[in-house]
Design an enzyme around this catalytic site. Structure first.
Site, PDB file in Angstrom:
ATOM      1  N   ASP A 213       0.826  -1.205   0.000  1.00  0.00           N
ATOM      2  CA  ASP A 213       0.000   0.000   0.000  1.00  0.00           C
ATOM      3  C   ASP A 213       0.864   1.261   0.000  1.00  0.00           C
ATOM      4  O   ASP A 213       1.881   1.334   0.697  1.00  0.00           O
ATOM      5  CB  ASP A 213      -0.839  -0.056   1.295  1.00  0.00           C
ATOM      6  N   GLU A 255       1.319  -0.461  -5.169  1.00  0.00           N
ATOM      7  CA  GLU A 255       0.301   0.573  -5.302  1.00  0.00           C
ATOM      8  C   GLU A 255       0.987   1.937  -5.329  1.00  0.00           C
ATOM      9  O   GLU A 255       1.331   2.501  -4.302  1.00  0.00           O
ATOM     10  CB  GLU A 255      -0.700   0.547  -4.141  1.00  0.00           C
TER      11      GLU A 255
HETATM   12  C1  BGC Z   1      -5.649   2.441   0.011  1.00  0.00           C
HETATM   13  C2  BGC Z   1      -6.705   3.287   0.652  1.00  0.00           C
HETATM   14  C3  BGC Z   1      -6.176   3.804   1.965  1.00  0.00           C
HETATM   15  C4  BGC Z   1      -4.815   4.499   1.793  1.00  0.00           C
HETATM   16  C5  BGC Z   1      -4.130   4.733   3.087  1.00  0.00           C
HETATM   17  C6  BGC Z   1      -4.531   3.411  -0.179  1.00  0.00           C
HETATM   18  O1  BGC Z   1      -3.939   3.660  -1.220  1.00  0.00           O
HETATM   19  O2  BGC Z   1      -6.065   1.892  -1.196  1.00  0.00           O
HETATM   20  O3  BGC Z   1      -7.885   2.582   0.824  1.00  0.00           O
HETATM   21  O4  BGC Z   1      -7.076   4.720   2.486  1.00  0.00           O
HETATM   22  O5  BGC Z   1      -3.950   3.707   1.047  1.00  0.00           O
HETATM   23  O6  BGC Z   1      -3.704   3.527   3.626  1.00  0.00           O
END
Ligand code: BGC
Length: 542
Positions: A213, A255
């Site tokens: 993430d 991500e």
């Molecule tokens: C996740 C979100 C989250 C954020 C902070 C992201 O990119 O997909 O759902 O709120 O990270 O953790």
């Protein structure tokens, strides 16, 4: 060298590249299936539904965070990195789930939230209450909120600054997301080691990898926008090398909501991430469908740099967040909001908090066409749970919760999700479980679910879809995207009519050939011209 040994090596290598020609499926465990009647989905419930996912053709499930959490950001605010929230089950139940999935040839990856913790995490509690605690330096503190001013704010609807004053600590702490999510201090070697331990912990338990993430934000440096810094890549490569050495075949999915050229470094020389989300193609699929022209899609795909052979993009139409509009121009964003978020409560931050089916007017042709693009563009497709049956959203729910409502399994009360009271309202009206559910669509050979199942099967049958290259074919018609995907001699040409009108394309001489339409399995000749019905698609196989 013995022939069997070479063949075995090949098998192992191909096995380790399993993610390149796979289909992924994202799940909110809380919203998927409740096994014990407490109204919240759990690991046992998900285990019960593995047969469904196997029948659908899914190869890998990504489960959203299941760690203990005060749920200020639906679990992306982690209070304990080494256990499962009892609401979902236990570590043992996770092991059972992984084993049951593996028996069905399904892998499971989970979120690894490196950048920040919850403020309820004991590390933060210790850090804020004692300057001399070893945990103080786990976080980023400052006496002033005037540094790192060039870092943008991500949750613009809620946060005014990336610094929040902490009364107890007597200092500001740094956070890129909600102020209840303090950022970890990756300049501290103990933090670096701790998070490697977290990864080892879950890998030892049997998890097949991580959706990492928010990785662009791990480090902060004055005078930069505090994103994609070189230090971040050094750290992530360390994580990867541990995985390669001790956990071959497990994967890291990146991500990074960034432009393709800025995501490219996250693949390194094939020694950082195995996969990375392709964020910018996603809004351009919606742009194409609304404008009835494919030019924006083509532009971004041409701008996408090549990636190492052992890497793969990951494509998606929707996920658990708002449909992000960070990777478009300001003008395009305004246009997308006008077209796709006509009501003010559909907007959230720089995006749109709606699901696939409502975005596409619940028009079966458009939903299929969007999926046709998803399954044929370069990259491994990932389906957001419920989109395969065309589930709707609930705009009355706060934040992104409206797209995280219970999975609709059948038309009984609460859609077969729970025998108790669901943790949130079920979707009503046009998209209620009486109208949209798995059981009904499984029975009907022409349902959306059956079509998606077929698309998945075809996608996996042809290695041509698993590569990263594509060739655009010029047909003189801006409303029909035509591209070729190839693997050795295997050639597939995909036609997608993005418009609401009948369109004709001119087929260049070198592509005039005989083959088959993959959906009907009928032989099919590409001659000088091809006519396409509104929003129709062909996957032509030579
Ligand atoms: C996740 C979100 C989250 C954020 C902070 C992201 O990119 O997909 O759902 O709120 O990270 O953790």
């Amino acid at each position: 060298m013995k022939r069997w040994f070479i063949a075995w090596c090949h098998k192992m290598i191909n096995n380790n590249l399993w993610y390149k020609n796979a289909v992924f499926y994202e799940i909110s465990v809380r919203a998927f299936k409740d096994s014990d009647g407490d109204g919240r989905g759990d690991l046992r419930g998900l285990t019960e539904k593995l047969d469904y996912l196997q029948a659908l053709g899914v190869d890998c499930i990504w489960i959203m965070p299941i760690y203990p959490s005060p749920l200020r950001d639906d679990g992306y605010d982690i209070a304990d990195y080494y256990s499962v929230d009892p609401a979902y089950g236990s570590l043992d139940q996770l092991k059972v789930l992984i084993e049951a999935a593996h028996q069905r040839n399904i892998r499971i990856i989970m979120d690894l939230v490196l950048n920040h913790t919850s403020d309820a995490n004991p590390w933060f509690q210790a850090a804020r209450s004692d300057k001399n605690s070893p945990y103080r330096d786990y976080y980023v503190w400052s006496d002033t909120d005037q540094i790192y001013k060039d870092a943008r704010i991500i949750f613009v609807d809620t946060e005014r600054s990336n610094w929040t004053w902490d009364e107890q600590a007597g200092q500001y702490f740094w956070h890129r997301f909600y102020s209840t999510q303090p950022d970890l201090n990756f300049d501290n070697p103990r933090v670096q080691e701790e998070m490697l331990n977290v990864a080892r912990f879950w890998l030892d338990l049997g998890i097949d990898g991580f959706r990492a993430d928010a990785v662009p934000y791990l480090f902060e440096r004055e005078g930069t926008n505090c994103e994609n810094l070189p230090e971040t890549h050094v750290y992530l490569k360390k994580l990867r090398s541990i995985m390669d050495e001790h956990y071959p075949g497990r994967i890291l999915l990146c991500e990074a909501n960034q432009w393709p050229e800025d995501v490219r470094p996250y693949f390194g020389d094939g020694d950082e991430f195995h996969m990375g989300f392709h964020f910018p193609i996603m809004p351009r699929i919606y742009m194409a469908l609304k404008k009835g022209r494919f030019e924006d899609m083509e532009e971004i795909m041409r701008r996408t740099p090549p990636i190492p052979e052992n890497c793969q993009w990951c494509t998606f139409l929707r996920n658990h967040d708002e449909l992000t509009l960070e990777m478009v121009t300001e003008e395009e964003r305004q246009w997308m909001w006008k077209e796709y978020a006509p009501e003010p409560n559909m907007k959230l931050n720089l995006g749109i908090r709606r699901r696939l089916a409502p975005l596409l007017d619940n028009d079966r042709r458009k939903i299929e066409l969007a999926n046709s693009l998803l399954f044929t563009l370069p990259g491994t497709p990932i389906i957001y749970y419920g989109d395969e049956i065309g589930m709707g959203d609930n705009l009355n729910l706060f934040d992104r919760n409206g797209v995280r409502t219970p999975m609709q399994w059948d038309d009984s009360t609460n859609g077969g999700f729970t025998s108790g009271t669901p943790f949130t309202e079920m979707v009503q009206g046009e998209y209620s479980c009486q109208k949209v559910n798995v059981a009904e669509q499984m029975k009907s050979p022409n349902s959306l679910l059956r079509t998606i199942q077929k698309m998945i099967a075809l996608r996996k049958q042809y290695a041509a879809f698993g590569g990263s290259d594509m060739e655009w074919i010029e047909t003189g018609n801006p409303a029909v995207s035509v591209y070729l995907r190839r693997h050795d001699d295997d050639v597939i040409i995909v036609f997608n009519n993005l418009s609401n009108a009948i369109q004709t394309v001119q087929i260049p001489a070198q592509y005039q050939m005989t083959g088959r339409d993959l959906f009907s399995n009928q032989s099919f000749s590409l001659e000088q011209q091809l006519e396409l019905q509104p929003y129709s698609y062909y996957w032509f196989h030579k």
